[in-house]
Design a protein around this motif. Structure first.
Motif, PDB file in Angstrom:
ATOM      1  N   LEU A 284       0.531   4.607  -0.437  1.00 23.63           N
ATOM      2  CA  LEU A 284       1.484   3.962  -1.150  1.00 23.63           C
ATOM      3  C   LEU A 284       2.714   3.848  -0.527  1.00 23.63           C
ATOM      4  O   LEU A 284       3.685   2.899  -0.228  1.00 23.63           O
ATOM      5  N   VAL A 285       3.510   5.150  -0.027  1.00 23.66           N
ATOM      6  CA  VAL A 285       4.815   5.230   0.691  1.00 23.66           C
ATOM      7  C   VAL A 285       4.562   4.335   1.909  1.00 23.66           C
ATOM      8  O   VAL A 285       5.452   3.856   2.382  1.00 23.66           O
ATOM      9  N   ALA A 286       3.605   4.673   2.635  1.00 22.88           N
ATOM     10  CA  ALA A 286       3.360   4.156   3.899  1.00 22.88           C
ATOM     11  C   ALA A 286       3.329   2.568   3.726  1.00 22.88           C
ATOM     12  O   ALA A 286       4.021   1.917   4.549  1.00 22.88           O
ATOM     13  N   SER A 287       3.043   2.003   2.960  1.00 18.54           N
ATOM     14  CA  SER A 287       2.470   0.725   2.547  1.00 18.54           C
ATOM     15  C   SER A 287       4.071   0.255   2.109  1.00 18.54           C
ATOM     16  O   SER A 287       4.639  -0.913   2.686  1.00 18.54           O
ATOM     17  N   ALA A 288       4.917   0.987   1.347  1.00 19.77           N
ATOM     18  CA  ALA A 288       6.198   0.642   1.016  1.00 19.77           C
ATOM     19  C   ALA A 288       6.942   0.502   2.403  1.00 19.77           C
ATOM     20  O   ALA A 288       8.079  -0.194   2.362  1.00 19.77           O
ATOM     21  N   GLY A 289       6.913   1.488   3.153  1.00 19.27           N
ATOM     22  CA  GLY A 289       7.731   1.333   4.294  1.00 19.27           C
ATOM     23  C   GLY A 289       7.344  -0.106   5.252  1.00 19.27           C
ATOM     24  O   GLY A 289       8.343  -0.527   5.822  1.00 19.27           O
TER      25      GLY A 289
END
Length: 313
Positions: A284-289
Motif C-alpha cells: 500500500l505504501v508503494a502504491s501511495a508513492g
C-alpha cells in the motif's frame, strides 16, 4: 529534553497506531517530528478520558470523574498556549508543535470537545450529528496535521478535514462492537430505527453475536459514507510537499483498507480486530508513492462536492 520528547512521541505512535506509524516514517525529519508530537498529545488526551494506556485497556487510571479529567486537559492546553513550562511529555510536545506551527487554539479546543461529547454521552440523531463528532475527534486533527505540513489554504484544509472524517467513519465501523461493549454508539439514531433498533437497545443489539447481520449492514453504510470523503481528500495531495503527499496517501490507503476488510468479512468482521499486515502495508505504501508522484502532474483539483459535510469556519 528535546530528544526525550521525540522518543516519547515515537513510542506513543508505534504502540498506539501501527497504521499511522508506517506512514509517519515517510515525512521529512522536521515534519515527522511535529506530526509525532501532535499525535502524542491527541493519544494522551484520548487515554486520559477513556482510562486507557496508548489505546488499550478499560480500567480507569484513577478515580477522578471524567468531567474533572477533561477540565484538567483544557487547563493544561491553555497553559501550553501561554508558554508555561509543561511537566507532562505529551503537553510539552504539543506546546512545541502548536507554537511552532501557529495551530489556532480553537482547533485544539475543538478536538477536546470531541472527548467532552463522550463524557456527556451525546446521542446522534442524524448523520450530520455523527459527522460533527467525527470532526471533533478526527477532522480537526487533519486540520492541525495539515498546518504542520505548511498548509494554510482553506480549500486544502477542507480536504485535510475530509480525510479525518473518512478515517473516523472507518474507525466507527471497525469498532462498532467494541464501542457497544463500552456503552458507546456513534451511529445515527435514524439509521438504527431503519433497522428496527431503538436508541435504548442499540448497545445490546450491537454487542449481540446473533445480530451481526444488522451490524454488518450498518457498518457497510458507514463505509459507503466514508468513500466520498476519501475521494475528496485525495484531491489535496497535489498541494502538499512530495514526501508529505506520500505519507498522507499511505495513511489513506492503509486505513481505507481496514474498511475494505470490514466490508468484505461481513458478519465475521468483529471476530477479531481488523488491520493490515506488514507486507500488505508495504504494498500500500508503494502504491501511495505512485499516487503522490501522479499528483505532481495532475490538473487543478475539481471543486469540493458541496453535498459533503462542511467543517465550521
Amino acid at each position: 529534553m528535546s530528544e526525550a520528547l521525540l522518543d516519547h512521541a515515537t513510542h506513543t505512535m508505534a504502540v498506539g497506531s501501527k497504521s499511522f506509524a508506517a506512514a509517519a516514517r515517510l515525512f521529512d525529519p522536521d515534519t515527522r517530528r511535529s506530526a509525532l508530537m501532535l499525535y502524542a498529545w491527541c493519544r494522551h488526551c484520548d487515554d486520559v478520558i477513556d482510562g486507557q494506556a496508548l489505546g488499550f485497556g478499560t480500567a480507569p487510571l484513577d478515580a477522578t470523574p471524567a468531567e474533572q479529567r477533561l477540565a484538567a486537559l483544557k487547563a493544561q492546553t491553555e497553559r501550553a498556549y501561554q508558554g508555561e513550562p509543561m511537566a507532562s511529555p505529551a503537553f510539552a510536545a504539543f506546546q512545541e508543535v502548536a507554537l511552532a506551527h501557529d495551530i489556532p487554539p480553537s482547533q485544539a479546543f475543538d478536538h477536546l470537545e470531541g472527548f467532552a461529547m463522550d463524557v456527556r454521552d451525546v446521542r446522534y440523531e442524524r448523520l450530520d450529528d455523527t459527522l460533527r463528532y467525527c470532526y471533533h475527534v478526527a477532522g480537526v486533527v487533519g486540520l492541525m496535521m495539515a498546518r504542520v505540513m505548511g498548509v494554510r489554504d482553506e480549500k486544502v484544509l477542507d480536504r485535510a478535514c475530509d480525510l479525518g472524517l473518512a478515517f473516523q467513519l472507518t474507525n466507527i465501523a471497525r469498532d462498532l462492537v467494541e464501542d457497544a461493549q463500552a456503552g458507546r454508539c456513534y451511529l445515527p439514531a435514524e439509521w438504527l430505527r431503519e433497522e428496527n433498533v431503538t436508541a435504548e437497545r442499540a448497545h445490546s443489539v450491537l454487542f449481540d453475536p446473533s445480530e451481526r447481520e444488522r451490524v454488518a449492514r450498518l457498518a457497510a453504510r458507514l463505509l459507503a459514507t466514508a468513500e466520498p470523503y476519501y475521494a475528496s481528500a485525495r484531491e489535496g495531495f497535489r498541494a502538499l510537499p512530495l514526501r508529505s503527499a506520500w505519507a498522507i496517501a499511505s495513511a489513506l490507503k492503509v486505513y481505507r483498507q481496514i474498511g475494505v476488510k470490514v466490508r468484505a468479512k461481513g458478519v465475521h468482521a468483529w471476530d477479531g480486530r481488523q488491520g493490515t499486515g506488514k507486507f500488505e502495508k508495504m504494498g500500500l505504501v508503494a502504491s501511495a508513492g505512485v499516487s503522490a508522484l501522479a499528483s505532481r502532474h495532475s490538473r487543478l483539483a475539481p471543486a469540493r462536492d458541496p453535498s459533503l459535510w462542511q467543517r465550521p469556519r
